[in-house]
Scaffold this motif. Structure first.
Motif, PDB file in Angstrom:
ATOM      1  N   VAL A  25      10.021  55.532  24.718  1.00  0.00           N
ATOM      2  CA  VAL A  25      10.284  54.127  25.059  1.00  0.00           C
ATOM      3  C   VAL A  25      11.037  53.814  23.996  1.00  0.00           C
ATOM      4  O   VAL A  25      11.197  54.333  23.016  1.00  0.00           O
ATOM      5  CB  VAL A  25       8.916  53.249  25.052  1.00  0.00           C
ATOM      6  N   ALA A  31       5.821  49.504  20.703  1.00  0.00           N
ATOM      7  CA  ALA A  31       5.102  50.121  21.660  1.00  0.00           C
ATOM      8  C   ALA A  31       3.700  50.485  21.183  1.00  0.00           C
ATOM      9  O   ALA A  31       2.541  49.791  21.784  1.00  0.00           O
ATOM     10  CB  ALA A  31       5.480  51.041  22.451  1.00  0.00           C
ATOM     11  N   TYR A  35       0.068  48.369  22.642  1.00  0.00           N
ATOM     12  CA  TYR A  35      -0.888  49.234  23.396  1.00  0.00           C
ATOM     13  C   TYR A  35      -2.259  48.944  22.371  1.00  0.00           C
ATOM     14  O   TYR A  35      -3.357  48.934  23.167  1.00  0.00           O
ATOM     15  CB  TYR A  35      -0.777  50.825  23.174  1.00  0.00           C
ATOM     16  N   ASP A 127       3.956  46.867  31.161  1.00  0.00           N
ATOM     17  CA  ASP A 127       4.141  46.615  29.848  1.00  0.00           C
ATOM     18  C   ASP A 127       5.763  46.188  29.506  1.00  0.00           C
ATOM     19  O   ASP A 127       6.476  46.396  30.435  1.00  0.00           O
ATOM     20  CB  ASP A 127       3.608  47.665  28.796  1.00  0.00           C
ATOM     21  N   PHE A 129       7.755  47.695  27.728  1.00  0.00           N
ATOM     22  CA  PHE A 129       8.754  48.800  27.807  1.00  0.00           C
ATOM     23  C   PHE A 129       8.895  49.398  29.195  1.00  0.00           C
ATOM     24  O   PHE A 129       9.532  50.567  29.084  1.00  0.00           O
ATOM     25  CB  PHE A 129       7.988  49.542  26.751  1.00  0.00           C
TER      26      PHE A 129
END
Length: 139
Positions: A25, A31, A35, A127, A129
């Motif tokens: 990503v 990220a 997460y 998300d 990304f």
């Protein structure tokens, strides 16, 4: 093998799960942070970022499984490609809590959470990304 890979100070966390996704990503460090907020991920290892702010490896635990991340390295033959034709499915209990946490963190609803014909509550999120996530809770 680099000096960092040989260095005993780098932990070797257990890889959990029989199939482990490895996502590339744009912004692996960001990220990982996302997460953690959205899916309760725990970061168990990260190689230091390079002079361009990239990292070649982050290892997370998410919902009892491992998830690996890295930034793109086009200069080494690994350019960024748009995620497509897959989703990461979280099998969860208390899906409404999981769902709301992800939405509150900034995930975009693709398929609203709903009762499905296969006897589960299910929905899909994207998300920041570009990765598509689904959540499934059998009834």
């Amino acid at each position: 093998m680099s000096a960092a890979q040989n260095d005993a100070s780098y932990p070797n966390p257990e890889v959990k799960g029989g199939l482990v996704p490895y996502l590339q990503v744009d912004g692996a460090s960001k990220a990982s942070d996302f997460y953690a907020k959205a899916f309760g991920a725990t970061e168990v290892f990260r190689y230091p970022v390079d002079e361009q702010g990239r990292t070649m490896h982050i290892h997370l635990y998410v919902n009892g499984s491992s998830l690996m991340l890295s930034d793109p390295y086009p200069d080494h033959g690994h350019p960024l490609e748009k995620p497509q034709a897959f989703n990461l499915t979280l099998q969860v209990k208390d899906i409404d809590r999981w769902w709301q946490r992800a939405v509150d963190a900034g995930a975009t609803i693709v398929l609203p959470l709903q009762d499905m014909f296969w006897g589960a509550r299910y929905g899909q999120l994207r998300d920041p990304f570009g990765v598509l996530w689904s959540m499934n809770e059998p009834k």
